[in-house]
Write a protein that holds these residues in place. Structure first.
Motif, PDB file in Angstrom:
ATOM      1  N   THR A   4       1.260   4.557   6.229  1.00 54.53           N
ATOM      2  CA  THR A   4       0.897   3.157   6.447  1.00 54.53           C
ATOM      3  C   THR A   4       1.409   2.308   5.282  1.00 54.53           C
ATOM      4  O   THR A   4       1.919   2.845   4.289  1.00 54.53           O
ATOM      5  CB  THR A   4      -0.631   2.966   6.543  1.00 54.53           C
ATOM      6  N   LYS A   6       0.443  -1.160   2.706  1.00 49.01           N
ATOM      7  CA  LYS A   6      -0.673  -1.971   2.235  1.00 49.01           C
ATOM      8  C   LYS A   6      -0.238  -2.722   0.985  1.00 49.01           C
ATOM      9  O   LYS A   6       0.617  -2.239   0.246  1.00 49.01           O
ATOM     10  CB  LYS A   6      -1.809  -1.000   1.866  1.00 49.01           C
ATOM     11  N   GLN A  13      -7.214   0.939  -5.942  1.00 48.43           N
ATOM     12  CA  GLN A  13      -7.078   1.801  -4.766  1.00 48.43           C
ATOM     13  C   GLN A  13      -8.149   2.891  -4.791  1.00 48.43           C
ATOM     14  O   GLN A  13      -8.151   3.744  -5.677  1.00 48.43           O
ATOM     15  CB  GLN A  13      -5.691   2.450  -4.718  1.00 48.43           C
ATOM     16  N   VAL A 158       0.072   6.069   1.829  1.00 50.48           N
ATOM     17  CA  VAL A 158       0.140   4.611   1.902  1.00 50.48           C
ATOM     18  C   VAL A 158       1.265   4.100   1.001  1.00 50.48           C
ATOM     19  O   VAL A 158       1.294   4.400  -0.191  1.00 50.48           O
ATOM     20  CB  VAL A 158      -1.193   3.987   1.433  1.00 50.48           C
ATOM     21  N   SER A 160       2.667   1.152  -0.990  1.00 47.35           N
ATOM     22  CA  SER A 160       2.195  -0.123  -1.489  1.00 47.35           C
ATOM     23  C   SER A 160       3.363  -1.118  -1.497  1.00 47.35           C
ATOM     24  O   SER A 160       4.471  -0.779  -1.903  1.00 47.35           O
ATOM     25  CB  SER A 160       1.664   0.070  -2.895  1.00 47.35           C
ATOM     26  N   ARG A 164       1.536  -9.586   0.999  1.00 49.74           N
ATOM     27  CA  ARG A 164       1.306  -9.511   2.439  1.00 49.74           C
ATOM     28  C   ARG A 164       2.569  -9.863   3.220  1.00 49.74           C
ATOM     29  O   ARG A 164       2.763  -9.397   4.339  1.00 49.74           O
ATOM     30  CB  ARG A 164       0.159 -10.433   2.840  1.00 49.74           C
ATOM     31  N   LEU A 167       4.449  -6.878   4.573  1.00 46.83           N
ATOM     32  CA  LEU A 167       3.800  -5.894   5.439  1.00 46.83           C
ATOM     33  C   LEU A 167       4.600  -5.612   6.714  1.00 46.83           C
ATOM     34  O   LEU A 167       4.785  -4.455   7.095  1.00 46.83           O
ATOM     35  CB  LEU A 167       2.384  -6.347   5.806  1.00 46.83           C
TER      36      LEU A 167
END
Ligand code: BES
Ligand code: MN
Ligand code: ZN
Length: 500
Positions: A4, A6, A13, A158, A160, A164, A167
């Motif tokens: 994913t 983020k 975290q 994840v 990083s 945003r 993303l």
């Protein structure tokens, strides 16, 4: 593994492990600096004491770092910050993955996305990381009686990103990376299976499974009766020497415009190559179960395209047989007639790949291809010429060669052109047929391609000799999944250039 994306800062975290870069000599990345600050200088202290230089591939695992919410911090050495290139980035990711593998961590947040890599952006880094991590974690255990799965396997990763705004790009890269990586895994699993399990029939059933899995694919399987009636005398001459029935598998993926001519991928599927009557020597003969890596690569690449629902038309053609010595097997000196009508004197039954491929190349005409790329573990000479780094590349169309070289550079799954000059063609002269199936001394990879070129005159064609890159030998014996990444990258480039 679940990947994913983020955005967030490293000390915040709440996760099993946070990964941050350290450059040489002893220079903290932004994420490492933030963690250092939070922990009151713990990291810079350790580095001053010589715990980590920052050299490429070095790692240092820390526990209970103060004022962070993670259980561990993994520092990864990246070499000099200005010198991180494609290869170094891959190495950094492998080093990270192998340390994580033995650490008991199940969930990771990585800040290696912030490493500047020459001429590469975020998408590229994420895609490459996924391939490198899955590569490091891969093992083939399905045929061991005791399944030794790690007690706490890595299961969530994840990436990083800095804000945003990144993303969406990151998520798209994850989608691509995972699809390509799944294609690579399919290719590796098929290739690692032994010849007594992965037979031509097994490959055909595998293709049928793909048809069920992906709605826009259509699979066809021709048996020896069909193949014989198509006039594929070259293909038949190889399969006749085996108890296993040969097959011609086609898999069509239709994701593009109906009017768009397809990319046709032809994969050599010799599920075991004993050499036939021109029997191979015993040493490392087991590795000839990998003589179907071209076929496996085609299935892997098509499945990645289908998984991504790419707007492209792709056809896979897989001629698949076993090459065995038998009363029915071809003998040196036999002459056979190919589907194209050209006759072939078989001077060495171990040059069987080109015999099944030449008929598959003629068969490819019926799909009105835009381009045809064949992929084959074709010659030991290619391993001598290029070793294990690039695949050998030859063809009859400069722009196609150019596109494949570019896709190789971008994916890291590289190929290198060898000269397919007419000068080499005469090495195939035969006194008794239109051509011989071997070219004698010198340039074995090129004369094999010369042979194929005689069956690929009606379209743009390239040939990838993957004999050196499809699997590794020795202690780390195993399939590599190449050239799935190269082929998918090539198709992605066509889409980006609006040639889908
Ligand atoms: N599958 C082999 C090529 C091969 C050999 C790939 C070793 C990787 C490692 C192919 O069918 C073959 O046997 N080629 C012969 C051709 C020769 C008889 C002209 C070879 O390379 O020796
Ligand atoms: Mn052979
Ligand atoms: Zn072979």
């Amino acid at each position: 593994m679940e990947y994913t994306v983020k955005s967030g800062s490293p000390e915040k975290q709440r996760i099993g492990c946070v990964v941050a870069a350290v450059y040489a000599p002893r220079t903290l990345s932004a994420a490492a600096k933030t963690l250092d600050k939070a922990s009151g200088g713990l990291i810079s202290n350790l580095i001053r004491r010589g715990e980590l230089e920052g050299d490429l591939g070095g790692t240092l695992l820390l526990h209970n770092v103060e004022n962070t919410l993670c259980d561990r911090v993994l520092l990864v050495g990246c070499g000099k910050e200005k010198e991180v290139d494609t290869r170094a980035f891959r190495k950094i990711n492998s080093a990270m993955a192998s340390t994580l593998k033995s650490s008991g961590t199940t969930e990771v947040a990585s800040f290696l996305t912030e490493i500047p890599v020459k001429r590469r952006g975020l998408s590229w880094k994420i895609q490459q990381s996924i391939e490198a991590i899955d590569e490091t974690l891969y093992s083939f255990n399905q045929l061991k009686s005791e399944q030794k799965a790690p007690r706490r396997p890595l299961r969530k990763f994840v990436f990083s990103v800095s804000g945003r705004g990144q993303l969406a790009e990151g998520e798209e890269a994850v989608r691509r990376g995972m699809a390509i990586s799944t294609g690579i895994k399919l290719t590796k699993d098929l290739a690692n299976l032994p010849g007594n399990i992965c037979t031509p029939d097994y490959l055909a059933k595998q293709a049928m499974t793909m048809q069920k899995q992906f709605p826009r694919t259509k699979v066809g399987v021709l048996d020896e009766k069909d193949i014989e009636s198509l006039g594929m005398g070259a293909f038949m001459s190889v399969t006749r020497g085996s108890r296993q029935a040969g097959k011609l598998i086609t898999i069509e993926y239709k994701g593009g415009d109906k009017k768009q001519n397809p990319v046709v991928l032809v994969g050599k599927g010799v599920t075991f190559d004993s050499g036939g009557i021109s029997l191979k020597p015993g040493a490392a003969m087991d590795e000839m179960k990998y003589d179907m890596c071209g076929a496996a690569g085609v299935l892997g690449a098509v499945s990645a395209c289908a998984e991504l629902q790419l707007p492209a038309n792709v056809v896979g053609i897989i001629p698949t047989v076993e090459n065995m010595p038998d009363g029915m097997a071809s003998k040196p000196g036999d002459i056979v007639t190919s589907m194209s009508g050209q006759t072939i004197e078989i001077l060495n039954t171990d040059a069987e790949g080109r015999l099944i491929l030449c008929d598959a190349l003629t068969y490819a005409e019926k799909f009105n291809p835009d381009v045809v790329i064949d992929i084959a573990t074709l010659t030991g000479a290619c391993v001598v010429a290029l070793g294990a780094h690039p695949a050998g590349l030859m063809g009859n169309h400069k722009p196609l060669i150019h596109d494949l070289l570019k896709a190789g550079k971008n994916s890291g799954d590289r190929c290198w052109e060898l000269p397919l000059w007419d000068d080499y063609q005469e090495q195939l002269d035969s006194n008794f047929a239109d051509m011989a199936n071997i070219g004698g001394k010198g340039a074995g990879t090129i004369t094999a391609a010369c042979f194929l070129s005689r069956f690929a005159k009606k379209y743009h064609w390239a040939h990838l000799d993957i004999a050196g890159v499809a699997w590794s030998s020795g202690k780390e014996k195993g399939a590599t999944g190449r050239p799935v990444s190269l082929l998918v990258q090539y198709i992605l480039q066509r889409i980006a250039d609006n040639r889908n």
